[in-house]
Motif scaffolding. Structure first.
Motif, PDB file in Angstrom:
ATOM      1  N   ALA A  93      -0.677  13.017  -1.011  1.00  0.00           N
ATOM      2  CA  ALA A  93      -0.532  13.948   0.109  1.00  0.00           C
ATOM      3  C   ALA A  93      -0.313  15.321  -0.495  1.00  0.00           C
TER       4      ALA A  93
ATOM      5  N   ARG B 212       1.904   5.180  -0.091  1.00  0.00           N
ATOM      6  CA  ARG B 212       1.452   6.507   0.299  1.00  0.00           C
ATOM      7  C   ARG B 212       2.583   7.491   0.043  1.00  0.00           C
TER       8      ARG B 212
ATOM      9  N   ARG C 201      -5.193  -0.391  -0.842  1.00  0.00           N
ATOM     10  CA  ARG C 201      -6.124   0.719  -0.998  1.00  0.00           C
ATOM     11  C   ARG C 201      -5.666   1.595  -2.155  1.00  0.00           C
ATOM     12  N   GLU C 202      -6.639   2.176  -2.840  1.00  0.00           N
ATOM     13  CA  GLU C 202      -6.349   3.071  -3.948  1.00  0.00           C
ATOM     14  C   GLU C 202      -6.747   4.511  -3.630  1.00  0.00           C
ATOM     15  N   ASP C 203      -7.272   4.743  -2.429  1.00  0.00           N
ATOM     16  CA  ASP C 203      -7.800   6.071  -2.092  1.00  0.00           C
ATOM     17  C   ASP C 203      -6.889   6.856  -1.158  1.00  0.00           C
ATOM     18  N   ASP C 204      -5.665   6.375  -0.940  1.00  0.00           N
ATOM     19  CA  ASP C 204      -4.760   7.062  -0.010  1.00  0.00           C
ATOM     20  C   ASP C 204      -3.381   7.294  -0.617  1.00  0.00           C
ATOM     21  N   ASN C 205      -3.342   7.458  -1.944  1.00  0.00           N
ATOM     22  CA  ASN C 205      -2.058   7.547  -2.647  1.00  0.00           C
ATOM     23  C   ASN C 205      -1.468   8.948  -2.699  1.00  0.00           C
TER      24      ASN C 205
ATOM     25  N   ARG D 284       1.443  12.439  -5.759  1.00  0.00           N
ATOM     26  CA  ARG D 284       0.542  11.297  -5.921  1.00  0.00           C
ATOM     27  C   ARG D 284       1.325  10.060  -6.342  1.00  0.00           C
TER      28      ARG D 284
ATOM     29  N   ASN E  15       0.863  -1.184   0.000  1.00  0.00           N
ATOM     30  CA  ASN E  15       0.000   0.000   0.000  1.00  0.00           C
ATOM     31  C   ASN E  15       0.897   1.231   0.000  1.00  0.00           C
TER      32      ASN E  15
ATOM     33  N   SER F 224       4.324  11.057   1.316  1.00  0.00           N
ATOM     34  CA  SER F 224       4.386  12.067   2.358  1.00  0.00           C
ATOM     35  C   SER F 224       4.145  13.434   1.723  1.00  0.00           C
TER      36      SER F 224
END
Length: 267
Positions: A245, A50, A239-243, A228, A48, A52
């Motif tokens: 910041a 993400r 998850r694909e909805d938290d890529n 992104r 997953n 920063s």
């Protein structure tokens, strides 16, 4: 669709079936919206990714172009590593079709093709590295009055990442103490490529690195500066909805600063 082909192949591999024409007959199943990581039958330990928030923001002028530089981190917070393998394509020199490897809870590898491209990218002053194409993207968005993103105005040139264990940023039980995925290969003649980021590790690029910027030339007002991960959705993740910041900035730069003076705060 690539996601559909990846899921079908994973099911075939998990069941140990041959994917011949006789076995492929039967009603079609629409799995285009299905995430293999949610399938209890496959029991995958998925990565997953993400990002920063953009850090160490700096303004740089290159002729008439005003660039906003930023340090960026891609962090793997998933249950398993992000791992990509590829074999350089003799018909397409300098490129390799990537296959994503995801292990089950029993430790068995499952292979998902059509996972994007690895290519031999030139970095000025450093030479060439095998990197993953479209690993991330820099974006600049206008803001609505309530602080939410409105319209995408610009994107930056930074797209390619090594995908490596550079910095250990978490101490979970699933986080390896040492690096599993080292620095990018610089060997053009390498026959097999392997890139990845372990759980709890991050691939980090400083603001001064090649292409780590986005043009802010001529822009005025408040914007969301977004980093992104996996912008084209070619990688399988939990998850694909938290890529993404973001950081709110005000333009044009004032005394080299883009501090969000008077900008709305996102809710």
């Amino acid at each position: 669709m690539p996601a559909r082909r990846r899921l079908v192949l994973a099911v075939v591999l998990a069941c140990g079936l041959a994917a011949g024409p006789a076995r492929a007959q039967g009603p079609a199943v629409d799995v285009s919206s299905t995430n293999p990581c949610d399938d209890p039958f496959l029991a995958l330990k998925c990565p997953n990714l993400r990002m920063s928030p953009p850090a160490d923001l700096r303004v740089q002028r290159a002729g008439r172009v005003v660039r906003l530089l930023a340090t960026n981190h891609i962090v793997n917070v998933g249950q398993g590593p992000l791992e990509l393998i590829g074999t350089p394509d003799l018909a397409l020199p300098g490129f390799a079709q990537a296959t994503q490897v995801i292990r089950t809870r029993m430790g068995l590898p499952r292979y998902f093709p059509d996972a994007g491209w690895i290519y031999f990218k030139a970095i000025p002053g450093q030479g060439h590295y095998w990197k993953y194409y479209r690993a991330a993207r820099f974006e600049l968005w206008t803001l609505n009055p309530d602080g939410t993103r409105s319209q995408l105005r610009r994107t930056g040139p930074k797209l390619s990442y090594c995908f490596r264990d550079l910095r250990r940023v978490r101490t979970w039980a699933r986080t390896p103490r040492g690096r599993v995925y080292p620095a990018c290969s610089r060997s053009y003649g390498q026959r097999a490529l392997r890139l990845g980021v372990s759980p709890g590790w991050a691939d980090v690029y400083p603001s001064t690195y090649h292409q780590n910027w986005i043009s802010v030339t001529g822009l005025r007002g408040c914007f969301a500066f977004v980093h992104r991960a996996d912008p084209t959705g070619e990688l399988i993740e939990q998850r694909e909805d938290d890529n993404l910041a973001q950081r709110i900035i005000r333009l044009p730069p004032r005394h080299g600063s883009v501090a969000p003076r008077g900008c709305p705060r996102p809710r």
